[in-house]
Design an enzyme around this catalytic site. Structure first.
Site, mmCIF file in Angstrom:
data_model
loop_
_atom_site.group_PDB
_atom_site.id
_atom_site.type_symbol
_atom_site.label_atom_id
_atom_site.label_comp_id
_atom_site.label_asym_id
_atom_site.label_seq_id
_atom_site.Cartn_x
_atom_site.Cartn_y
_atom_site.Cartn_z
ATOM 1 N N GLU A 196 0.826 -1.223 0.000
ATOM 2 C CA GLU A 196 0.000 0.000 0.000
ATOM 3 C C GLU A 196 0.852 1.261 0.000
ATOM 4 O OE1 GLU A 196 -2.922 -0.306 3.147
ATOM 5 O OE2 GLU A 196 -4.220 -1.512 1.883
ATOM 6 N N GLU A 397 -5.126 -8.344 -1.299
ATOM 7 C CA GLU A 397 -5.923 -8.329 -0.066
ATOM 8 C C GLU A 397 -7.386 -8.042 -0.380
ATOM 9 O OE1 GLU A 397 -4.579 -5.610 2.981
ATOM 10 O OE2 GLU A 397 -2.484 -6.122 2.633
HETATM 11 P P1 P53 Z 1 -6.875 -3.420 9.346
HETATM 12 C C1 P53 Z 1 -6.852 0.613 5.987
HETATM 13 C C2 P53 Z 1 -7.787 0.522 4.964
HETATM 14 C C3 P53 Z 1 -7.598 -0.385 3.958
HETATM 15 C C4 P53 Z 1 -6.461 -1.171 3.993
HETATM 16 O O1 P53 Z 1 -6.684 -3.351 7.765
HETATM 17 C C5 P53 Z 1 -5.543 -1.046 5.017
HETATM 18 C C6 P53 Z 1 -5.701 -0.149 6.016
HETATM 19 C C7 P53 Z 1 -4.630 -0.001 7.050
HETATM 20 O O2 P53 Z 1 -5.094 0.089 8.316
HETATM 21 O O3 P53 Z 1 -4.417 -1.751 5.094
HETATM 22 C C8 P53 Z 1 -4.368 -3.066 4.657
HETATM 23 O O4 P53 Z 1 -5.889 -4.418 9.832
HETATM 24 C C9 P53 Z 1 -3.000 -3.520 5.048
HETATM 25 C C10 P53 Z 1 -3.007 -4.656 6.012
HETATM 26 C C11 P53 Z 1 -4.181 -4.512 6.951
HETATM 27 C C12 P53 Z 1 -5.462 -4.655 6.158
HETATM 28 O O5 P53 Z 1 -5.497 -3.722 5.121
HETATM 29 O O6 P53 Z 1 -6.597 -2.048 9.834
HETATM 30 O O7 P53 Z 1 -2.202 -3.801 3.937
HETATM 31 O O8 P53 Z 1 -1.776 -4.674 6.667
HETATM 32 O O9 P53 Z 1 -4.154 -5.391 8.016
HETATM 33 C C13 P53 Z 1 -6.714 -4.510 6.985
HETATM 34 O O10 P53 Z 1 -8.262 -3.875 9.574
#
Ligand code: P53
Length: 498
Positions: A196, A397
């Site tokens: 990201e 993801e």
């Molecule tokens: P968490 C925010 C919004 C979308 C993706 O996020 C994001 C984030 C970061 O907070 O990051 C990705 O764990 C990231 C992962 C993360 C996952 O999304 O805040 O690449 O490391 O865990 C989900 O719910």
């Protein structure tokens, strides 16, 4: 392709993780400290308080950092613990393989390889650890897909150079990339540079090792950020990424290397042309990252924004050639939700990262963290990306964080997660039917892990549960949720059995 499936044969089904969110063992095996070791736990209640307020959750100021360095006992720092993958990777990987995973996305902890980021020699114990993990993945029939840097810059580089504010960090990154490409040549076929990369706009500490002086100086506020600094950091990371791509191709011509952006798909709030114009602006701020990494040059549309905001990117001689030579082989995204845009009168990059759109979409339901659930948006975004680059796409993801009521076996009837998965895979199939070239799908957090934004373990994404709470209590016993069996069936049918 297999009977009844629109997914190509050999489609890479699997899941995604990051070192800082699973490994733990932050002070073992010669590992140095990383920025992620200072990401404090933020409770759901505190997190909810931010709604509509564009403050990133994992911001860390100089003052907080100094305090956490001096008095770590005062802080709950879950990323130091992860889910103890460092010691338990065999049993944890086995559970993922039991679902039939073809791909396991993980990241290397940079400070396990170079504890200070700029050490003269790499740490052999760290290198050995990943050898063992990759070997285990292969033994279990899973292809490792490896991110070089997932929100965990070595702390020393952050303190000494301000992370990617400095070209010293670019050099250190190139050295690190070169080291792991040579070491794991033939073992790792798929690499990603920065996770990201666009999140530097909201989380410069986490993403890029930039220590912020003061929470009230505007640098934390995505609407008022220190744009000159953030875009310079972006430039330095583009160069670092391109250099890694070039090295990867030199060292292992068989390997493929991609980028990774947090994909922000925008809708206008109304048919008002002004709202559409805002969508155009906001789209540009997101496309900027993948445009540079996939096309190898700065897009035309950023020039006016840079000029009008007094942003002057410092380029070193050769940077433009490096960007051109270091374009990625494939494009990857994280996709969680879509955003609503209302005219602001001028182009202002919007919040990304853990921040949800300030305006709610009345047509969509949202997760318990307020993230809108939009499977159709997934199909739309995939078409947009493919139309723009005509490069193969990997879904790095996609997933749903939820509060699971686990029983004593770690089981939960998580129909909400199954529903999210099913509807997104359905739209992924539609996009493939549309002609989009997607070669793999990694569910975020296939095993419960530490959240990036809030460092909660109780924001669970997994098909496999881990007996662990937000404070590090628990046995680490693994459980299989209802979704475990659903995803297993889905993979076995190559996406046909939804
Ligand atoms: P968490 C925010 C919004 C979308 C993706 O996020 C994001 C984030 C970061 O907070 O990051 C990705 O764990 C990231 C992962 C993360 C996952 O999304 O805040 O690449 O490391 O865990 C989900 O719910």
């Amino acid at each position: 392709s297999s009977t009844g499936s629109v997914f190509p044969d050999g489609f890479l089904w699997g899941g995604a993780t990051a070192a800082n969110q699973i490994e733990g063992a932050y002070d073992e095996g010669g590992r140095g400290l990383a920025t992620s070791d200072f990401a404090p736990f933020i409770s759901r209640e505190a997190n909810r308080g931010y709604e509509g307020d564009p403050l990133p959750h994992n911001a860390m100021t100089r003052e907080m950092l100094d305090d956490a360095l001096e008095h770590p006992e005062k802080w709950n720092l879950p990323k130091r613990r992860g889910i103890d993958f460092y010691h338990r990777y065999r049993e944890q990987l086995a559970e993922l393989a039991a679902m039939g995973f073809k791909v396991f996305r993980m990241s290397i902890s940079w400070s396990r390889i170079f504890p200070n980021g700029d050490d003269a020699e790499p740490n052999e114990e760290g290198l050995d650890f990943y050898d063992a993990v990759f070997d285990e993945c292969h033994r279990l029939g899973m292809e490792p897909l490896v991110t070089l840097c997932h929100f965990d810059t070595p702390l020393n580089l952050a303190l000494k150079y301000g992370g990617f504010k400095s070209r010293h960090t670019v050099d250190a990154f190139e050295r690190y990339a070169e080291t792991v490409f040579s070491r794991y040549k033939g073992k790792v076929k798929y690499w990603l540079t920065f996770n990201e990369i666009n999140n530097v706009l909201t989380n410069p500490f986490t993403c890029s090792g930039v220590v912020l002086p003061d929470p009230n100086d505007g640098t934390h506020n995505p609407y008022k950020g220190d744009w000159a600094m953030k875009y310079q950091v972006s430039h330095n990371q583009f160069v670092a990424s391109a250099k890694a791509v070039i090295k990867c191709h030199e060292i292992d011509p068989e390997a493929k290397i991609g980028n990774m952006v947090c994909r922000l798909e925008n809708y206008a709030e109304s048919p008002k042309p002004e709202d559409q114009l805002q969508v155009l602006f906001e789209d540009h701020f997101n496309w900027f990252y993948s445009d540079v990494q996939a096309k190898g040059e700065y897009p035309y549309y950023m020039k006016r924004f840079f000029d009008e905001n007094d942003i002057h990117i410092e380029m070193e001689p050769g940077d433009e050639e490096t960007l051109k030579a270091g374009t990625v082989d494939f494009v990857t995204i994280s996709y969680y939700m879509t955003y609503i845009m209302r005219y602001k009168g001028e182009p202002v990059p919007k919040p990304s990262g853990s921040l949800v759109s300030a305006i709610k979409n009345p047509y969509l339901e949202a997760s318990e963290w307020g993230w809108p659930i939009d499977p159709l948006g997934f199909r739309i975004t995939l078409n947009h990306i493919y139309d723009r680059y005509h490069l193969p796409i990997f879904i790095s993801e996609n997933g749903l964080g939820a509060v699971d009521q686990l029983d004593e076996n770690g089981y939960v009837e998580d129909d909400y997660r199954i529903d999210y998965l099913k509807r997104h895979v359905e739209q992924l199939g539609e996009a493939i039917k549309d002609g989009v070239d997607v070669f793999g799908y990694a569910w975020w957090g296939p095993i419960d892990l530490v959240s990036s934004g809030t460092s909660e373990v109780s924001k669970r994404y997994g098909f496999v549960s881990v007996d662990l709470d937000d404070f590090g209590n628990g046995t680490h016993k693994l459980g299989r949720k209802k979704s475990f069996y659903y995803y297993k069936k889905l993979i076995a049918s190559n996406g046909a059995d939804l």
